[in-house]
Scaffold this active site. Structure first.
Site, PDB file in Angstrom:
ATOM      1  N   ASN A 176       2.150  -4.836  -3.275  1.00 35.40           N
ATOM      2  CA  ASN A 176       0.740  -5.150  -3.074  1.00 35.40           C
ATOM      3  C   ASN A 176      -0.018  -3.849  -2.819  1.00 35.40           C
ATOM      4  O   ASN A 176       0.445  -3.007  -2.055  1.00 35.40           O
ATOM      5  CB  ASN A 176       0.647  -6.071  -1.848  1.00 35.40           C
ATOM      6  CG  ASN A 176      -0.684  -6.772  -1.707  1.00 35.40           C
ATOM      7  OD1 ASN A 176      -1.223  -7.291  -2.686  1.00 35.40           O
ATOM      8  ND2 ASN A 176      -1.223  -6.812  -0.492  1.00 35.40           N
ATOM      9  N   ASP A 179     -12.373 -10.110  -1.171  1.00 39.31           N
ATOM     10  CA  ASP A 179     -13.602 -10.371  -0.419  1.00 39.31           C
ATOM     11  C   ASP A 179     -14.667  -9.396  -0.903  1.00 39.31           C
ATOM     12  O   ASP A 179     -14.364  -8.446  -1.622  1.00 39.31           O
ATOM     13  CB  ASP A 179     -13.409 -10.320   1.114  1.00 39.31           C
ATOM     14  CG  ASP A 179     -12.757  -9.048   1.616  1.00 39.31           C
ATOM     15  OD1 ASP A 179     -12.728  -8.051   0.863  1.00 39.31           O
ATOM     16  OD2 ASP A 179     -12.285  -9.032   2.771  1.00 39.31           O
ATOM     17  N   HIS A 181     -10.447  -5.912  -2.451  1.00 41.33           N
ATOM     18  CA  HIS A 181     -11.511  -5.834  -1.440  1.00 41.33           C
ATOM     19  C   HIS A 181     -12.687  -5.134  -2.116  1.00 41.33           C
ATOM     20  O   HIS A 181     -12.561  -3.998  -2.556  1.00 41.33           O
ATOM     21  CB  HIS A 181     -11.047  -5.042  -0.225  1.00 41.33           C
ATOM     22  CG  HIS A 181      -9.957  -5.731   0.544  1.00 41.33           C
ATOM     23  ND1 HIS A 181     -10.182  -6.896   1.256  1.00 41.33           N
ATOM     24  CD2 HIS A 181      -8.647  -5.441   0.695  1.00 41.33           C
ATOM     25  CE1 HIS A 181      -9.043  -7.282   1.820  1.00 41.33           C
ATOM     26  NE2 HIS A 181      -8.101  -6.431   1.490  1.00 41.33           N
ATOM     27  N   GLU A 191       0.795  -1.235   0.000  1.00 38.95           N
ATOM     28  CA  GLU A 191       0.000   0.000   0.000  1.00 38.95           C
ATOM     29  C   GLU A 191       0.828   1.287   0.000  1.00 38.95           C
ATOM     30  O   GLU A 191       0.595   2.176   0.818  1.00 38.95           O
ATOM     31  CB  GLU A 191      -0.980  -0.024   1.188  1.00 38.95           C
ATOM     32  CG  GLU A 191      -1.860  -1.274   1.195  1.00 38.95           C
ATOM     33  CD  GLU A 191      -2.847  -1.307   2.371  1.00 38.95           C
ATOM     34  OE1 GLU A 191      -2.674  -0.531   3.325  1.00 38.95           O
ATOM     35  OE2 GLU A 191      -3.774  -2.125   2.318  1.00 38.95           O
ATOM     36  N   GLU A 242      -6.238 -10.382  -1.885  1.00 38.35           N
ATOM     37  CA  GLU A 242      -7.028 -10.267  -0.650  1.00 38.35           C
ATOM     38  C   GLU A 242      -8.524 -10.147  -0.946  1.00 38.35           C
ATOM     39  O   GLU A 242      -9.237  -9.379  -0.291  1.00 38.35           O
ATOM     40  CB  GLU A 242      -6.579  -9.041   0.164  1.00 38.35           C
ATOM     41  CG  GLU A 242      -5.093  -8.992   0.464  1.00 38.35           C
ATOM     42  CD  GLU A 242      -4.697  -7.859   1.401  1.00 38.35           C
ATOM     43  OE1 GLU A 242      -5.582  -7.221   2.002  1.00 38.35           O
ATOM     44  OE2 GLU A 242      -3.484  -7.616   1.538  1.00 38.35           O
TER      45      GLU A 242
HETATM   46  C1  XIL Z   1      -6.227  -6.654   8.034  1.00 38.07           C
HETATM   47  C2  XIL Z   1      -6.586  -7.899   8.820  1.00 38.07           C
HETATM   48  O1  XIL Z   1      -7.487  -8.661   8.058  1.00 38.07           O
HETATM   49  C3  XIL Z   1      -7.195  -7.531  10.147  1.00 38.07           C
HETATM   50  O2  XIL Z   1      -7.389  -8.692  10.941  1.00 38.07           O
HETATM   51  C4  XIL Z   1      -6.289  -6.551  10.877  1.00 38.07           C
HETATM   52  O3  XIL Z   1      -6.932  -6.109  12.049  1.00 38.07           O
HETATM   53  C5  XIL Z   1      -5.952  -5.369  10.002  1.00 38.07           C
HETATM   54  O4  XIL Z   1      -5.395  -5.812   8.780  1.00 38.07           O
HETATM   55  N1  XIL Z   1      -4.820  -4.658   3.541  1.00 38.07           N
HETATM   56  C6  XIL Z   1      -3.851  -5.565   3.925  1.00 38.07           C
HETATM   57  C7  XIL Z   1      -4.145  -6.519   5.025  1.00 38.07           C
HETATM   58  O5  XIL Z   1      -2.793  -5.646   3.298  1.00 38.07           O
HETATM   59  O6  XIL Z   1      -3.012  -6.832   5.766  1.00 38.07           O
HETATM   60  C8  XIL Z   1      -5.232  -6.018   5.935  1.00 38.07           C
HETATM   61  O7  XIL Z   1      -5.542  -7.049   6.855  1.00 38.07           O
HETATM   62  C9  XIL Z   1      -6.435  -5.594   5.143  1.00 38.07           C
HETATM   63  C10 XIL Z   1      -6.100  -4.486   4.166  1.00 38.07           C
END
Ligand code: XIL
Length: 362
Positions: free
Chosen positions: A218, A284, A254, A177, A282
């Protein structure tokens, strides 16, 4: 009959009468059974319909992954079984992050992440390392360092973590990020203290730490073609041009009911054209909760699109950010949102599960 010879009142050496001894014995047996049950982490998983996702993905030459939580793998047998049966890769959701693995400078706690790696080995899964340089979930001490110490501590962190997992982790999110939504490099502690060169430095350090690992950048919210992804594109294009060792770009994906942007595939293609591997890291799809049947169907369609998008760019791997609504960051961190994964809280399949299975070709 002499007192004590009546078997129903026989007290023997324990001093307990027979009915009492039977009750104590039965209770003991029950406790042993319960202890064994909880030691195994509860009940077996209910079987999921159709072929395991990892099998159908494999036929397409695709790795299929999930984020996992060490505590859940340890304590919940059904969670553990589904993670092992359905997915060919795992990403530790939190256990490899800086706060978890180096809570004090030079003081490493690899235990929980090691347990995940061990479980992955048993399940014949690959591990995606997440994440080395990120502005969030940092231990306090990192934020207090001046430039010289921060540069040094970051290099040491990368060397120590990648060195420890040299044999077990083949892919790393080296920088996570780095771009903010407005299309500027994020004003993280690394950016403020070290300037934009911290990104190239992290990748070069990572390559020195592990010559074979695939090194990824990422990013979140860079799925469509927009200011953020344009800046990201410019960043990685320059890194490549400068010979910085970057192998791939991960799109977190996401999503919510808005779905993914229509130009997601076109966007990934331009990164691929730079000679980079592409992964969805990631995925969802958060819903307003409680979700109604129509929303669950809409979610299934979005999940199907995610799989198709990944296939359209011949992505290396597709990872979901958890596989059960009972353990998902969406319900834990976004008010009014949840139900973001393939299985409900009781590990039963939602429409999205079969949609993913079909989209993978199963
Ligand atoms: C999130 C986890 O899912 C949570 O459990 C934690 O509290 C915060 O981080 N981007 C990312 C992940 O790269 O590491 C994050 O994961 C979600 C957003």
């Amino acid at each position: 009959m002499t007192p004590g010879a009546d078997p129903s009142t026989f007290s023997g050496r324990t001093g307990l009468t027979f009915p009492r001894r039977a009750a104590v014995g039965a209770a003991f047996v029950l406790i042993v059974i319960a202890a064994a049950y909880f030691a195994r982490g509860g009940a077996d998983a209910e079987p999921l319909p159709g072929p395991p996702l990892r099998e159908v993905a494999k036929k397409q030459g695709m790795e299929l992954g999930t984020a996992v939580r060490g505590d859940a793998l340890e304590r919940n047998r059904a969670y553990r079984q589904i993670a092992a049966a359905q997915f060919s890769t795992v990403t530790p959701e939190n256990d490899m992050k800086w706060f978890a693995i180096e809570p004090e400078r030079g003081d490493f706690d690899f235990g929980p992440a090691d347990d995940i790696v061990e479980r992955a080995r048993e399940a014949n899964q690959k591990v995606r390392g997440h994440t080395l340089v990120w502005h969030a979930q940092l231990p306090g001490w990192v934020k207090e360092l001046g430039a010289k110490d921060l540069r040094q501590a970051t290099r040491e962190h990368i060397h120590a973590v990648m060195g420890h997992y040299d044999e077990d982790v083949g892919v790393w999110d080296v920088v996570n990020e780095p771009v903010s939504d407005d299309g500027e490099l994020r004003r993280s502690v690394f950016m403020r203290r070290l300037g934009p060169g911290y990104i190239a430095d992290a990748f070069r350090t990572a390559r020195a730490a592990d010559a074979d690992a695939k090194l990824y950048l990422n990013e979140i919210g860079a799925e469509g073609i927009n200011a953020k992804s344009n800046r990201l594109y410019e960043l990685v294009r320059r890194l490549k041009a400068q010979g910085v060792p970057i192998d791939g770009v991960g799109f977190q994906a996401h999503a919510n009911l808005d779905g993914l942007p229509g130009d997601f595939v076109a966007n990934m293609r331009r990164f691929k054209a730079l000679g980079l591997d592409i992964a969805i890291t990631e995925a969802d799809v958060g819903l307003p909760v409680p979700a109604d049947p129509g929303e669950l169907q809409a979610q299934a369609r979005i999940y199907r699109e995610i799989v198709r998008s990944c296939r359209a760019v011949d992505c290396r791997s597709l990872t979901f950010w958890g596989f059960t609504d009972g353990r998902s960051w969406i319900s834990e961190t976004q008010a009014g949102m949840g139900a973001a994964t393939l299985l409900d809280e009781a590990l039963r399949p939602k429409p999205a599960f079969s949609a993913v299975q079909q989209a993978l070709g199963g």
